[in-house]
Design a protein around this motif. Structure first.
Motif, PDB file in Angstrom:
ATOM      1  N   ARG A 144      43.777  47.199 -26.086  1.00 19.96           N
ATOM      2  CA  ARG A 144      44.650  46.276 -25.359  1.00 19.96           C
ATOM      3  C   ARG A 144      45.032  46.853 -24.003  1.00 19.96           C
ATOM      4  NH1 ARG A 144      49.648  47.185 -29.421  1.00 19.96           N
ATOM      5  NH2 ARG A 144      50.623  48.987 -28.428  1.00 19.96           N
TER       6      ARG A 144
ATOM      7  N   VAL B  98      44.725  38.503 -30.535  1.00 21.96           N
ATOM      8  CA  VAL B  98      43.498  39.268 -30.295  1.00 21.96           C
ATOM      9  C   VAL B  98      43.504  40.012 -28.963  1.00 21.96           C
ATOM     10  CG1 VAL B  98      41.000  39.108 -30.006  1.00 21.96           C
ATOM     11  CG2 VAL B  98      42.127  37.826 -31.840  1.00 21.96           C
ATOM     12  N   PRO B  99      43.926  39.398 -27.854  1.00 22.96           N
ATOM     13  CA  PRO B  99      43.938  40.137 -26.588  1.00 22.96           C
ATOM     14  C   PRO B  99      44.837  41.372 -26.622  1.00 22.96           C
ATOM     15  CG  PRO B  99      44.163  37.785 -26.195  1.00 22.96           C
ATOM     16  CD  PRO B  99      44.328  37.997 -27.660  1.00 22.96           C
TER      17      PRO B  99
ATOM     18  N   ILE C 181      42.602  42.319 -34.404  1.00 21.95           N
ATOM     19  CA  ILE C 181      41.385  41.610 -34.755  1.00 21.95           C
ATOM     20  C   ILE C 181      41.592  40.892 -36.094  1.00 21.95           C
ATOM     21  CG2 ILE C 181      38.910  41.855 -35.188  1.00 21.95           C
ATOM     22  CD1 ILE C 181      39.868  42.623 -32.337  1.00 21.95           C
TER      23      ILE C 181
ATOM     24  N   GLY D 289      44.909  43.445 -29.166  1.00 21.40           N
ATOM     25  CA  GLY D 289      44.302  44.450 -30.018  1.00 21.40           C
ATOM     26  C   GLY D 289      44.272  44.158 -31.499  1.00 21.40           C
TER      27      GLY D 289
ATOM     28  N   ARG E 130      42.692  46.137 -21.124  1.00 21.81           N
ATOM     29  CA  ARG E 130      42.792  44.804 -20.523  1.00 21.81           C
ATOM     30  C   ARG E 130      43.864  44.762 -19.444  1.00 21.81           C
ATOM     31  NH1 ARG E 130      44.177  40.749 -22.278  1.00 21.81           N
ATOM     32  NH2 ARG E 130      42.494  39.218 -22.040  1.00 21.81           N
TER      33      ARG E 130
ATOM     34  N   SER F 163      38.530  35.196 -26.887  1.00 15.62           N
ATOM     35  CA  SER F 163      39.979  35.380 -26.819  1.00 15.62           C
ATOM     36  C   SER F 163      40.314  36.786 -26.333  1.00 15.62           C
ATOM     37  CB  SER F 163      40.597  35.138 -28.196  1.00 15.62           C
ATOM     38  OG  SER F 163      41.991  35.319 -28.176  1.00 15.62           O
ATOM     39  N   PHE F 164      39.592  37.779 -26.830  1.00 12.30           N
ATOM     40  CA  PHE F 164      39.856  39.164 -26.451  1.00 12.30           C
ATOM     41  C   PHE F 164      39.579  39.394 -24.964  1.00 12.30           C
ATOM     42  CE2 PHE F 164      37.887  43.301 -25.572  1.00 12.30           C
ATOM     43  CZ  PHE F 164      38.986  44.119 -25.775  1.00 12.30           C
ATOM     44  N   SER F 165      38.507  38.824 -24.452  1.00  9.95           N
ATOM     45  CA  SER F 165      38.046  39.160 -23.101  1.00  9.95           C
ATOM     46  C   SER F 165      38.504  38.187 -22.025  1.00  9.95           C
ATOM     47  CB  SER F 165      36.514  39.220 -23.086  1.00  9.95           C
ATOM     48  OG  SER F 165      35.962  37.954 -23.414  1.00  9.95           O
TER      49      SER F 165
END
Length: 463
Positions: A304, A372-373, A377, A375, A307, A391-393
């Motif tokens: 995280r 998710v963004p 999952i 950290g 990001r 969603s994460f990226s």
């Protein structure tokens, strides 16, 4: 099963002290989903009787701005026509914060749903009557636990009953500076041994003194027993023991391979950031990584942070690779360090059991995406991996290799390092921590440290 899992998680938690949760197991197995949903009349699940709009009070330990606020907003929008909404209450996940939650659970007025962040805390709440048995709901609605979580969900039942839904999946992996790998002509590994890891780190280590770039950083300050995780890739979750816990396994060749390789990389090759420097200078894996001082880090829990380009500015691509194994192994045979966290339960005293169950199903199978963004999952494999990756990226796509992200963090493995032997576990873990550190700083050879660990541990286990 959960009592075994509790120990399992305790083992990994001691090693992965950077985590906010631990795993444990109870005596029982996860209920299988009914082939036909059980009717409401047959079910023992509590039902809501109120027809007034329902406001569910959901307690969690994550700051609102790290996902919960978005989760609540999304749920409230989707369920407004059903008259159900959620209100989030943040508690700090420490001793005083958990005491505050337990007090509220006992009163029954202020908590409908809550997260437990360690198996010991979860089990204690179950045993204290603070959690609703979800099994009747699961059976009635045909909620397929195996299809959603795989067989590992069995480890989180208590006496064969499910009192929580595991929501967050973690797997120990490494993060790499893909640009450095590309410049050195090194392919991203999808399966590698410690010997291969060592050779890659030699190629990636350049410079001297203040300008030196190390091949890798392993967080041995908080994880002095990290060599046990490496040995565990072959030995499994009971890596400290053999013969059912009657004897320690420190004389297994897997331990000498793991500990000797790390010591040689630190003290001979100079390709791994020395343990002494990490401790005395309080070095941070994520800081050195974004500064370009190391090419590989084990601190995957910092995803995280990567990001957050304002706090951790960098311009390279991060990829994800597996932990190296002590010998050449097929991926399906490797025991990975990992498991489930963030155990979502319903307060047994809640007056809104049905509505709370609706939230659990929603959060587990789709509602967790805003987390998710930050950290977390999803534990459920029913959620499309492409949606999780997106969603994460979101907004930082160019800084991550999403194929390796999906391959390492979104694939359910065949084996995880779940411990079943808990007697004397804390004592043996402490011995390993002490003896491994002697080797890592060079005051003992790896062979002498392991021999001492073997003698000390066996003395305890023989009593």
């Amino acid at each position: 099963m959960l009592k075994k899992m509790l120990c399992a998680v305790l083992s990994i938690t001691v090693i992965l002290s950077a985590f906010a949760g631990c795993s444990q197991s109870a005596n029982g197995t996860a209920p299988s989903a009914a082939s036909e949903p059980v009717s409401r009349e047959e079910s023992t699940a509590p039902t809501d009787t109120s027809t007034e709009p329902i406001v569910l009070k959901f307690w969690g330990g994550v700051p609102e701005e790290r996902g919960p606020a978005d989760v609540v907003a999304r749920f409230n929008e989707e369920y407004k026509d059903k008259g159900i909404s959620v209100q989030y209450e943040r508690f700090v996940n420490d001793d005083s914060g958990n005491l505050k939650l337990n007090t509220a659970l006992l009163s029954g007025d202020d908590v409908d749903l809550y997260m437990s962040y360690s198996v010991p805390a979860y089990v204690k709440r179950v045993e204290s009557g603070m959690a609703t048995d979800l099994t009747p709901y699961i059976e009635r609605d045909g909620f397929d636990m195996d299809a959603n979580f795989g067989s590992m969900a069995n480890a989180y039942t208590v006496d064969g009953k499910a009192y929580c839904m595991p929501t967050y999946s973690y797997k120990y992996c490494f993060m790499i500076n893909k640009d450095m790998f590309d410049e050195a002509g090194i392919e991203i590994p999808t399966n590698w041994t410690l010997d291969e890891f060592r050779e890659v780190c030699k190629k990636l280590t350049v410079g001297e003194g203040a300008d030196k770039r190390y091949g890798a950083f392993i967080s041995t300050d908080s994880q002095k027993t990290f060599p046990a995780l490496l040995a565990g890739t072959k030995l499994g979750g009971d890596y400290f023991f053999r013969d059912g816990g009657k004897e320690s396994a420190f004389d297994d060749p897997a331990y000498e391979t793991a500990l000797s390789t790390l010591c040689d990389m630190m003290l001979v090759d100079g390709t791994l950031v020395p343990h002494t420097d990490i401790v005395t200078e309080k070095l941070s894996a994520i800081n050195l990584f974004v500064e370009g001082k190391v090419a590989i880090i084990d601190a995957y829990w910092s995803i995280r942070d990567l990001r957050d380009l304002e706090t951790y500015p960098h311009d390279f691509v991060t990829a994800f690779v597996p932990m190296p194994t002590v010998e050449e192994m097929k991926r399906e045979d490797v025991s990975f360090a990992g498991g489930f966290m963030d155990y979502l339960s319903i307060n047994s005293k809640s007056e809104h059991q049905e509505a709370a169950w609706e939230f659990i199903k929603w959060y587990t199978t789709e509602g967790i995406l805003p987390m998710v963004p930050h950290g977390r999952i999803p534990a459920s494999t029913k959620i499309d991996s492409n949606l999780v990756a997106e969603s994460f990226s979101a907004g930082v796509e160019e800084y991550f290799d999403l194929e390796s992200f999906k391959d390492q963090l979104l694939v359910t493995e065949n084996h995880y390092q779940l411990t079943s032997i808990t007697d004397n576990l804390s004592e043996v873990t402490q011995i390993a921590s002490e003896e491994f550190e002697f080797a890592l700083v060079g005051s003992k050879t790896p062979q002498d440290a392991l021999a001492s660990a073997k003698t000390r541990a066996d003395e305890i286990l023989s009593k």
